[in-house]
Design a protein around this motif. Structure first.
Motif, mmCIF file in Angstrom:
data_model
loop_
_atom_site.group_PDB
_atom_site.id
_atom_site.type_symbol
_atom_site.label_atom_id
_atom_site.label_comp_id
_atom_site.label_asym_id
_atom_site.label_seq_id
_atom_site.Cartn_x
_atom_site.Cartn_y
_atom_site.Cartn_z
ATOM 1 N N GLY A 222 0.801 -1.222 0.000
ATOM 2 C CA GLY A 222 0.000 0.000 0.000
ATOM 3 C C GLY A 222 0.831 1.268 0.000
ATOM 4 N N GLY A 223 2.160 1.106 -0.072
ATOM 5 C CA GLY A 223 3.037 2.271 -0.097
ATOM 6 C C GLY A 223 3.388 2.819 1.264
ATOM 7 N N ARG A 224 2.986 2.104 2.324
ATOM 8 C CA ARG A 224 3.266 2.586 3.676
ATOM 9 C C ARG A 224 4.673 2.181 4.092
ATOM 10 N N SER A 225 5.323 3.031 4.899
ATOM 11 C CA SER A 225 6.672 2.740 5.388
ATOM 12 C C SER A 225 6.632 1.635 6.432
ATOM 13 N N VAL A 226 7.502 0.656 6.268
ATOM 14 C CA VAL A 226 7.590 -0.453 7.220
ATOM 15 C C VAL A 226 9.060 -0.852 7.386
ATOM 16 N N LEU A 227 9.342 -1.571 8.455
ATOM 17 C CA LEU A 227 10.659 -2.152 8.671
ATOM 18 C C LEU A 227 10.570 -3.647 8.418
ATOM 19 N N ARG A 228 11.475 -4.135 7.594
ATOM 20 C CA ARG A 228 11.473 -5.553 7.251
ATOM 21 C C ARG A 228 12.875 -6.121 7.370
ATOM 22 N N PRO A 229 12.989 -7.451 7.531
ATOM 23 C CA PRO A 229 14.320 -8.063 7.618
ATOM 24 C C PRO A 229 15.200 -7.706 6.427
ATOM 25 N N ALA B 140 17.361 -20.284 28.637
ATOM 26 C CA ALA B 140 17.403 -19.003 27.931
ATOM 27 C C ALA B 140 18.494 -19.065 26.878
ATOM 28 N N MET B 141 18.158 -18.613 25.680
ATOM 29 C CA MET B 141 19.163 -18.457 24.642
ATOM 30 C C MET B 141 19.816 -17.086 24.784
ATOM 31 N N GLY B 142 21.127 -17.033 24.654
ATOM 32 C CA GLY B 142 21.811 -15.757 24.679
ATOM 33 C C GLY B 142 21.733 -15.093 23.317
ATOM 34 N N GLY B 143 21.312 -13.850 23.300
ATOM 35 C CA GLY B 143 21.155 -13.149 22.027
ATOM 36 C C GLY B 143 21.578 -11.698 22.098
ATOM 37 N N LEU B 144 21.405 -11.019 20.977
ATOM 38 C CA LEU B 144 21.653 -9.591 20.859
ATOM 39 C C LEU B 144 20.377 -8.922 20.379
ATOM 40 N N TYR B 145 20.207 -7.635 20.691
ATOM 41 C CA TYR B 145 19.037 -6.918 20.187
ATOM 42 C C TYR B 145 19.439 -5.537 19.704
ATOM 43 N N ARG B 146 18.600 -4.972 18.881
ATOM 44 C CA ARG B 146 18.777 -3.599 18.421
ATOM 45 C C ARG B 146 17.425 -2.899 18.440
ATOM 46 N N VAL B 147 17.466 -1.597 18.684
ATOM 47 C CA VAL B 147 16.255 -0.773 18.714
ATOM 48 C C VAL B 147 16.271 0.137 17.498
ATOM 49 N N TRP B 148 15.163 0.151 16.769
ATOM 50 C CA TRP B 148 15.065 0.925 15.528
ATOM 51 C C TRP B 148 13.975 1.982 15.682
ATOM 52 N N ASP B 149 14.355 3.250 15.599
ATOM 53 C CA ASP B 149 13.397 4.352 15.619
ATOM 54 C C ASP B 149 13.115 4.793 14.187
ATOM 55 N N TYR B 150 11.855 4.994 13.887
ATOM 56 C CA TYR B 150 11.499 5.441 12.541
ATOM 57 C C TYR B 150 10.196 6.241 12.602
ATOM 58 N N THR B 151 9.890 6.913 11.541
ATOM 59 C CA THR B 151 8.674 7.717 11.430
ATOM 60 C C THR B 151 7.745 7.071 10.418
ATOM 61 N N ASP B 152 6.505 6.818 10.821
ATOM 62 C CA ASP B 152 5.573 6.194 9.888
ATOM 63 C C ASP B 152 4.979 7.244 8.952
ATOM 64 N N ASP B 153 4.059 6.830 8.086
ATOM 65 C CA ASP B 153 3.507 7.731 7.069
ATOM 66 C C ASP B 153 2.601 8.808 7.645
ATOM 67 N N ARG B 154 2.211 8.654 8.894
ATOM 68 C CA ARG B 154 1.414 9.687 9.551
ATOM 69 C C ARG B 154 2.296 10.683 10.277
ATOM 70 N N ARG C 8 6.251 8.915 15.506
ATOM 71 C CA ARG C 8 7.471 8.196 15.835
ATOM 72 C C ARG C 8 7.134 6.771 16.273
ATOM 73 N N ARG C 9 7.831 5.815 15.694
ATOM 74 C CA ARG C 9 7.622 4.407 16.015
ATOM 75 C C ARG C 9 8.948 3.782 16.434
ATOM 76 N N GLN C 10 8.833 2.619 17.048
ATOM 77 C CA GLN C 10 10.033 1.911 17.466
ATOM 78 C C GLN C 10 9.836 0.417 17.234
ATOM 79 N N ALA C 11 10.856 -0.214 16.707
ATOM 80 C CA ALA C 11 10.842 -1.652 16.499
ATOM 81 C C ALA C 11 12.089 -2.242 17.124
ATOM 82 N N ILE C 12 11.984 -3.484 17.572
ATOM 83 C CA ILE C 12 13.120 -4.183 18.170
ATOM 84 C C ILE C 12 13.401 -5.434 17.352
ATOM 85 N N SER C 13 14.674 -5.674 17.110
ATOM 86 C CA SER C 13 15.091 -6.875 16.392
ATOM 87 C C SER C 13 16.071 -7.645 17.269
ATOM 88 N N CYS C 14 16.323 -8.908 16.918
ATOM 89 C CA CYS C 14 17.217 -9.711 17.746
ATOM 90 C C CYS C 14 17.864 -10.816 16.930
#
Length: 240
Positions: A70-77, A137-151, A154-160
């Motif tokens: 739909g043309g909306r901004s998203v975060l993807r792998p 528990a599995m040991g992992g790493l994470y990152r925080v992603w700040d972004y601005t949506d189409d509206r 401010r949004r935030q996503a977390i990856s690992c």
């Protein structure tokens, strides 16, 4: 290479989360599933400002900002494979996990994990779960992603990602390339990994030696999606 996780809603997983003393939980609740695969969302725990926080994260450390149909901004792998982070990349400057290893470590409460191995006869799959309804528990790493949506909001996503170590001798018949970093509340490895005050990587290097910290029940299965046992289960004893 750890490619799937079992995060069932079991007494063991809930008990482990209680022991971790999580102060803040995800607004949409902890994610439970028998078969979590890379790029899906899983629940991770990390420390921030002296508190342990659980958030739901995309199981793929590197994300790209793109647009949906739909043309909306998203975060993807990202196109770069990053659901696992190899131990020998953690101390390589400019690698995806270098800064996260020092500042953004997380743990993933699980019932178990699955591995595959290719032989002349084809692919072989095993599921391994902690014995006696336990959890790890599995040991992992994470990152925080700040972004601005189409509206304009401010949004935030977390990856690992899951940290993978050299192969373990006890798992040679199951997977010969690597071993996931397994942590335990009992031996202090989980607390050490989550301690946000530890930024000196040398203090954690001993955890990057393959170690089975819980007895595991290994079950040969036909394939991960159908999960039908095709042989006798067997026990892999913990190292200590």
């Amino acid at each position: 290479m750890c490619g799937r996780l079992s995060i069932t809603d079991s007494p063991g997983v809930r008990a482990l989360c209680d022991q971790m003393e999580i102060a803040l939980w995800p607004d949409d609740g902890q994610i439970f599933t028998r078969f979590a695969r890379a790029t899906q969302r899983i629940s991770v725990v990390f420390e921030r400002d002296g508190q342990r926080i659980m958030r739901n994260a995309i199981w793929w450390l590197l994300l790209d900002k793109t647009h949906d149909e739909g043309g909306r901004s998203v975060l993807r792998p990202s196109k770069y494979t990053s659901f696992n982070t190899r131990y020998d990349k953690l101390n390589t400057p400019r690698s995806a996990g270098y800064q996260a290893f020092r500042q953004q470590r997380c743990a993933i409460p699980v019932r178990g994990f699955g591995e595959s191995q290719k032989t002349r006869e084809g692919m072989h799959y095993h599921d391994m779960v902690v014995a006696e309804e336990g959890a790890m528990a599995m040991g992992g790493l994470y990152r925080v992603w700040d972004y601005t949506d189409d509206r304009g909001e401010r949004r935030q996503a977390i990856s690992c990602s899951v940290v993978t170590l050299p192969p373990h001798p006890k798992l040679q018949a199951i997977h010969q390339k690597s071993t996931p970093l397994m942590l335990s509340e009992t031996d202090g490895s989980l607390d050490r990994w989550l301690d946000a005050g530890t930024t000196d990587s040398d203090a954690l290097n001993d955890l990057l030696t393959p170690c089975i910290r819980h007895p595991l029940n290994a079950v040969p299965i036909d394939r991960p999606s159908s999960h039908n046992p095709i042989g006798e289960s067997f026990t892999i004893q913990k190292d200590r």
